[in-house]
Design a protein around this motif. Structure first.
Motif, short mmCIF file in Angstrom:
data_model
loop_
_atom_site.label_atom_id
_atom_site.label_comp_id
_atom_site.label_asym_id
_atom_site.label_seq_id
_atom_site.Cartn_x
_atom_site.Cartn_y
_atom_site.Cartn_z
N LEU A 85 0.82 -1.22 0.00
CA LEU A 85 0.00 0.00 0.00
C LEU A 85 0.86 1.26 0.00
CD1 LEU A 85 -2.92 -0.60 2.52
CD2 LEU A 85 -3.10 -0.20 0.09
N GLY A 87 1.25 5.26 1.09
CA GLY A 87 0.79 6.09 2.22
C GLY A 87 1.21 5.48 3.54
N GLU A 89 -0.39 6.50 6.72
CA GLU A 89 -1.53 6.32 7.61
C GLU A 89 -2.60 5.48 6.92
OE1 GLU A 89 -3.26 9.57 9.60
OE2 GLU A 89 -1.39 10.21 10.53
N ILE A 90 -2.98 4.39 7.57
CA ILE A 90 -3.94 3.47 6.96
C ILE A 90 -5.13 3.29 7.88
CG2 ILE A 90 -4.29 1.09 6.22
CD1 ILE A 90 -1.25 1.14 5.47
N ASP A 91 -6.33 3.51 7.32
CA ASP A 91 -7.56 3.24 8.07
C ASP A 91 -8.51 2.43 7.20
OD1 ASP A 91 -8.22 5.18 6.29
OD2 ASP A 91 -9.15 6.55 7.72
N SER A 93 -11.31 3.17 5.65
CA SER A 93 -11.75 3.80 4.39
C SER A 93 -10.67 3.72 3.32
CB SER A 93 -12.17 5.25 4.63
OG SER A 93 -11.11 5.98 5.20
N THR A 94 -9.40 3.82 3.71
CA THR A 94 -8.28 3.67 2.77
C THR A 94 -8.29 2.28 2.15
OG1 THR A 94 -6.99 5.06 4.27
CG2 THR A 94 -5.79 3.98 2.51
N LEU A 95 -8.48 1.27 3.01
CA LEU A 95 -8.48 -0.12 2.56
C LEU A 95 -9.66 -0.40 1.64
CD1 LEU A 95 -7.51 -1.79 5.94
CD2 LEU A 95 -6.04 -1.52 3.95
N LYS A 96 -10.81 0.21 1.92
CA LYS A 96 -12.00 0.05 1.06
C LYS A 96 -11.76 0.69 -0.29
CE LYS A 96 -15.59 -0.27 4.59
NZ LYS A 96 -16.75 0.37 5.21
N ALA A 97 -11.13 1.89 -0.28
CA ALA A 97 -10.87 2.62 -1.53
C ALA A 97 -9.93 1.83 -2.45
CB ALA A 97 -10.28 3.98 -1.21
N VAL A 98 -8.95 1.17 -1.86
CA VAL A 98 -7.99 0.39 -2.64
C VAL A 98 -8.60 -0.94 -3.10
CG1 VAL A 98 -5.72 -0.76 -2.51
CG2 VAL A 98 -6.05 1.44 -1.43
#
Length: 143
Positions: A85, A87, A89-91, A93-98
């Protein structure tokens, strides 16, 4: 070919069986239902799985297993997924977007599988004990 000449294929249509219409039809008198009994009566039949009063099979066998209704809201990712990945900072919403976790996911957990060599900060994402140790060893944090 014209619309008024279209016909169904040969043998596709056949006449409905007319029961109880005399001895010559072969299905007169009892209309193929035999003599007496529950199945010969109008409206008389049993429920699915009924075995004449004997304990039905689905009740004789033991209940087994469990299907969690919350399973579809839980997701997991590996350390190697985090490594790839972009970036720091990972949350969730980031994981869903990817596209690493489904859109339905409410909680995400990182599991110890693969390696991570870069610093990442997890926010709102859980991690197993081993995964947390590996992330912190690489200089990251789990919050």
């Amino acid at each position: 070919m014209e619309l008024n000449t279209i016909k169904p294929a040969e043998g596709a249509k056949h006449a409905k069986r007319r029961v109880g219409r005399g001895i010559g039809s072969g299905l007169g008198k009892t209309a193929g239902r035999g003599h007496k009994g529950q199945k010969s009566r109008a409206g008389g039949y049993h429920k699915v799985g009924f075995e004449g009063g004997q304990m039905p099979l689905q009740r004789r066998l033991p209940k087994r297993g469990f299907k969690s209704l919350t399973l579809k809201y839980n997701a997991e990712i590996t350390l190697s997924d985090l490594q790839g990945l972009a970036g720091d900072e990972i949350d969730v919403s980031t994981l869903k977007a990817v596209g690493l976790v489904p859109q339905l996911a409410k909680s995400v957990k990182v599991i110890l599988s693969g390696k991570i060599e870069r610093k990442v900060a997890l926010k709102g994402v859980n991690a197993t004990k081993g995964a947390k140790a590996a992330i912190e060893a690489a200089g990251g944090s789990v919050a």
